[in-house]
Design a protein around this motif. Sequence first.
Motif, PDB file in Angstrom:
ATOM      1  N   LEU A   1      -9.556  39.717-105.559  1.00 31.03           N
ATOM      2  CA  LEU A   1      -9.072  38.953-106.545  1.00 31.03           C
ATOM      3  C   LEU A   1      -8.768  39.651-107.806  1.00 31.03           C
ATOM      4  O   LEU A   1      -8.051  39.249-108.470  1.00 31.03           O
ATOM      5  N   TYR A   2      -9.455  40.938-107.839  1.00 31.89           N
ATOM      6  CA  TYR A   2      -9.284  41.697-108.928  1.00 31.89           C
ATOM      7  C   TYR A   2      -8.122  43.032-108.745  1.00 31.89           C
ATOM      8  O   TYR A   2      -7.361  43.196-109.580  1.00 31.89           O
ATOM      9  N   PHE A   3      -8.118  43.466-107.489  1.00 30.60           N
ATOM     10  CA  PHE A   3      -7.421  44.640-107.301  1.00 30.60           C
ATOM     11  C   PHE A   3      -6.130  44.224-106.474  1.00 30.60           C
ATOM     12  O   PHE A   3      -5.301  45.094-106.183  1.00 30.60           O
ATOM     13  N   SER A   4      -5.790  42.951-106.084  1.00 33.20           N
ATOM     14  CA  SER A   4      -4.438  42.696-105.217  1.00 33.20           C
ATOM     15  C   SER A   4      -3.321  42.988-106.072  1.00 33.20           C
ATOM     16  O   SER A   4      -2.157  43.646-105.585  1.00 33.20           O
ATOM     17  N   LYS A   5      -3.186  42.751-107.410  1.00 41.78           N
ATOM     18  CA  LYS A   5      -2.138  43.075-108.188  1.00 41.78           C
ATOM     19  C   LYS A   5      -2.056  44.483-108.478  1.00 41.78           C
ATOM     20  O   LYS A   5      -0.757  45.013-109.050  1.00 41.78           O
ATOM     21  N   TYR A   6      -3.115  45.465-108.379  1.00 44.17           N
ATOM     22  CA  TYR A   6      -2.954  46.773-108.395  1.00 44.17           C
ATOM     23  C   TYR A   6      -2.238  47.498-107.459  1.00 44.17           C
ATOM     24  O   TYR A   6      -1.571  48.486-107.818  1.00 44.17           O
ATOM     25  N   PHE A   7      -2.156  46.981-106.121  1.00 43.91           N
ATOM     26  CA  PHE A   7      -1.573  47.680-105.157  1.00 43.91           C
ATOM     27  C   PHE A   7      -0.421  46.948-104.948  1.00 43.91           C
ATOM     28  O   PHE A   7       0.586  47.433-104.210  1.00 43.91           O
ATOM     29  N   PHE A   8       0.023  45.646-105.226  1.00 44.09           N
ATOM     30  CA  PHE A   8       1.114  44.859-104.849  1.00 44.09           C
ATOM     31  C   PHE A   8       1.591  44.514-105.933  1.00 44.09           C
ATOM     32  O   PHE A   8       1.003  43.769-106.773  1.00 44.09           O
ATOM     33  N   PRO A   9       2.885  44.665-106.446  1.00 43.65           N
ATOM     34  CA  PRO A   9       3.489  43.914-107.670  1.00 43.65           C
ATOM     35  C   PRO A   9       3.963  42.701-107.650  1.00 43.65           C
ATOM     36  O   PRO A   9       3.956  42.340-106.277  1.00 43.65           O
ATOM     37  N   GLY A  10       4.198  42.019-108.651  1.00 42.80           N
ATOM     38  CA  GLY A  10       4.549  40.464-108.565  1.00 42.80           C
ATOM     39  C   GLY A  10       3.914  39.577-109.344  1.00 42.80           C
ATOM     40  O   GLY A  10       2.768  40.048-110.052  1.00 42.80           O
ATOM     41  N   ASP A  11       4.229  38.391-109.381  1.00 43.40           N
ATOM     42  CA  ASP A  11       3.565  37.498-110.510  1.00 43.40           C
ATOM     43  C   ASP A  11       2.854  36.139-110.020  1.00 43.40           C
ATOM     44  O   ASP A  11       2.030  35.545-110.627  1.00 43.40           O
ATOM     45  N   ASP A  12       2.963  35.980-108.595  1.00 46.33           N
ATOM     46  CA  ASP A  12       2.494  34.988-107.626  1.00 46.33           C
ATOM     47  C   ASP A  12       1.000  35.537-107.183  1.00 46.33           C
ATOM     48  O   ASP A  12       1.006  36.236-106.110  1.00 46.33           O
ATOM     49  N   PRO A  13       0.137  35.109-107.781  1.00 45.15           N
ATOM     50  CA  PRO A  13      -1.376  35.359-107.109  1.00 45.15           C
ATOM     51  C   PRO A  13      -1.693  34.961-105.679  1.00 45.15           C
ATOM     52  O   PRO A  13      -2.190  35.968-104.985  1.00 45.15           O
ATOM     53  N   THR A  14      -1.071  34.043-105.264  1.00 44.85           N
ATOM     54  CA  THR A  14      -1.247  33.688-103.615  1.00 44.85           C
ATOM     55  C   THR A  14      -0.450  34.694-103.041  1.00 44.85           C
ATOM     56  O   THR A  14      -1.209  35.049-101.961  1.00 44.85           O
ATOM     57  N   VAL A  15       0.588  35.167-103.439  1.00 46.78           N
ATOM     58  CA  VAL A  15       1.202  36.028-102.754  1.00 46.78           C
ATOM     59  C   VAL A  15       0.607  37.481-102.488  1.00 46.78           C
ATOM     60  O   VAL A  15       0.659  37.954-101.258  1.00 46.78           O
ATOM     61  N   GLN A  16       0.180  37.643-103.726  1.00 46.02           N
ATOM     62  CA  GLN A  16      -0.693  38.841-103.724  1.00 46.02           C
ATOM     63  C   GLN A  16      -2.022  38.969-102.948  1.00 46.02           C
ATOM     64  O   GLN A  16      -2.266  39.880-102.184  1.00 46.02           O
ATOM     65  N   LEU A  17      -2.536  37.824-102.948  1.00 50.58           N
ATOM     66  CA  LEU A  17      -3.743  37.456-102.051  1.00 50.58           C
ATOM     67  C   LEU A  17      -3.300  37.598-100.629  1.00 50.58           C
ATOM     68  O   LEU A  17      -3.828  38.095 -99.538  1.00 50.58           O
ATOM     69  N   LEU A  18      -2.123  37.115-100.449  1.00 49.12           N
ATOM     70  CA  LEU A  18      -1.597  36.997 -98.832  1.00 49.12           C
ATOM     71  C   LEU A  18      -1.185  38.418 -98.443  1.00 49.12           C
ATOM     72  O   LEU A  18      -1.709  38.820 -97.344  1.00 49.12           O
ATOM     73  N   ASN A  19      -1.072  39.278 -99.451  1.00 48.42           N
ATOM     74  CA  ASN A  19      -0.649  40.690 -98.918  1.00 48.42           C
ATOM     75  C   ASN A  19      -2.140  41.364 -98.632  1.00 48.42           C
ATOM     76  O   ASN A  19      -2.222  42.041 -97.484  1.00 48.42           O
ATOM     77  N   THR A  20      -2.988  41.333 -99.553  1.00 47.80           N
ATOM     78  CA  THR A  20      -4.544  41.948 -99.411  1.00 47.80           C
ATOM     79  C   THR A  20      -5.173  41.137 -98.261  1.00 47.80           C
ATOM     80  O   THR A  20      -5.723  42.059 -97.359  1.00 47.80           O
ATOM     81  N   SER A  21      -4.780  40.022 -97.890  1.00 46.10           N
ATOM     82  CA  SER A  21      -5.238  39.510 -96.635  1.00 46.10           C
ATOM     83  C   SER A  21      -4.758  39.811 -95.362  1.00 46.10           C
ATOM     84  O   SER A  21      -5.231  40.191 -94.407  1.00 46.10           O
ATOM     85  N   ALA A  22      -3.397  40.252 -95.454  1.00 52.80           N
ATOM     86  CA  ALA A  22      -2.918  40.730 -94.344  1.00 52.80           C
ATOM     87  C   ALA A  22      -3.272  42.222 -93.822  1.00 52.80           C
ATOM     88  O   ALA A  22      -3.338  42.392 -92.766  1.00 52.80           O
ATOM     89  N   ILE A  23      -3.696  43.034 -94.931  1.00 56.00           N
ATOM     90  CA  ILE A  23      -4.146  44.292 -94.580  1.00 56.00           C
ATOM     91  C   ILE A  23      -5.749  44.058 -94.349  1.00 56.00           C
ATOM     92  O   ILE A  23      -6.047  44.692 -93.145  1.00 56.00           O
ATOM     93  N   PHE A  24      -6.270  43.079 -94.715  1.00 55.03           N
ATOM     94  CA  PHE A  24      -7.781  42.677 -94.243  1.00 55.03           C
ATOM     95  C   PHE A  24      -7.716  42.438 -92.832  1.00 55.03           C
ATOM     96  O   PHE A  24      -8.676  42.770 -91.834  1.00 55.03           O
ATOM     97  N   ALA A  25      -6.691  41.459 -92.364  1.00 55.26           N
ATOM     98  CA  ALA A  25      -6.693  41.356 -90.817  1.00 55.26           C
ATOM     99  C   ALA A  25      -6.103  42.547 -90.035  1.00 55.26           C
ATOM    100  O   ALA A  25      -6.286  42.698 -88.934  1.00 55.26           O
ATOM    101  N   LEU A  26      -5.413  43.535 -90.642  1.00 54.90           N
ATOM    102  CA  LEU A  26      -4.746  44.637 -89.905  1.00 54.90           C
ATOM    103  C   LEU A  26      -6.045  45.521 -89.493  1.00 54.90           C
ATOM    104  O   LEU A  26      -6.037  46.007 -88.658  1.00 54.90           O
ATOM    105  N   GLY A  27      -7.145  45.644 -90.677  1.00 53.33           N
ATOM    106  CA  GLY A  27      -8.148  46.313 -90.418  1.00 53.33           C
ATOM    107  C   GLY A  27      -8.966  45.786 -88.995  1.00 53.33           C
ATOM    108  O   GLY A  27      -9.590  46.521 -88.315  1.00 53.33           O
TER     109      GLY A  27
END
Length: 443
Positions: free
Chosen positions: A51-77
Amino acid sequence: MSHMDTTIAPGQGSHDLEFKDTRGRILAVFKGSVGNLVEYYDWYVYSAFSLYFSKYFFPGDDPTVQLLNTSAIFALGFFMRPIGGWLFGVYADRKGRKNALLLSVGMMCGGSLIIAVMPGYASVGIAAPIALIVARLLQGLSLGGEYGSSATYLAEIATKDKRGFYSSFQYVTLIMGQLLALGVLIALQRVFLTTAQLEAWGWRIPFVIGGLCALIAIYLRRSMAETESFEHHKTHKKEESSLRGLLRHPRAVMTVIGLTMGGTVAFYTFTTYMQKYLVNTVGLSKNDATLISAAATFLYMLMQPVVGAISDKVGRRNVLIAFGVLSTLCTVPILTALGEVQSQWGAFFLVLLALTIVSGYSAINAVVKAELFPVEIRALGVGLPFAIGVSLFGGTAEYIALWFKSIGHEPWFYWYVTGCCFAGLVLFVTMKDTKTHSHIDED
């Protein structure tokens, strides 16, 4: 299973001998579990702090999209976990449970330190999310190996009549790792740092802590005793662990995957995803969502040995069937009620109710899987099929939930979880009770 010398010295009663044996087993459980705790702390810190570092690694203004990106990497692991389950499973079966457990915690340490020191997207561009992916792949490989080796170790050191109880501590430490991740988050949120500081640099602190704790776990695991089952197998080796050997047990392999399917979806829904659900859907603050998750998770952790001990009395199959029935009937009502809940206490009790049901799976799934396989392929048999199941279902649960929400059909996810739990129930009804049909008794 035990080959201990049962000679009693003059003046020594059987009670003293039993106490000494119990103390030795508890010490072995602690050493085998402490690394498990650190590994899962490192693994869950990613989810707790995303919730805190998602925008640090992914640019953009939509928090749901940023969480979606970090969740995708979570799934990739998670998709690295089958490779870890295979490589570490073979290694544990050939070189020992202890050696595999040492290697896995060392790799987890490396992944955490990469995340701790990596510059953000604003500084290095695409290299930031790439480094995040590499770190999660390394951690996924490590965790894939940890589960099978740890489950096998705990099941093999246990006595026959308390195998469910002792093995339940794998999930005690797994949950404790998640709880510690949430505890660090609560401490940083409420005591030490502001939200702005957490988003700027404070999210790195828990990854540093994880890396340092892994060094302590390595030190403790160096003094672990190898299990008697493995030592006996090494002396009377019939065959070496291999994929070919594992495929001679197709029913056991499919049982592990099916067992994992419903349980892991429910587990990750009500643990790692629940914090985001309470913020994104219920509308609670990040602080309140974290506190509710931590309190419910703490009580959930305490349930594991109780349910494990119950399985030693009534059998593994009966406990699994209870989980399957309750999760099939209650998942949609619980998640629907959570989405409409008006109070923090209401949210807490609903999450706790869900986790109470999930404990019917989490407390005993490790011992059930270990009891399905002979000693020469046990770590591989537990680790690889479980990793496949958890990657396909557990690792994708959070992503699927957020995707359904993003397209405006969040309730569809509730039914997805229910379907997975029902599929597990069908398996539980048709399988043998591993308590009375255990390969560990043949070691």
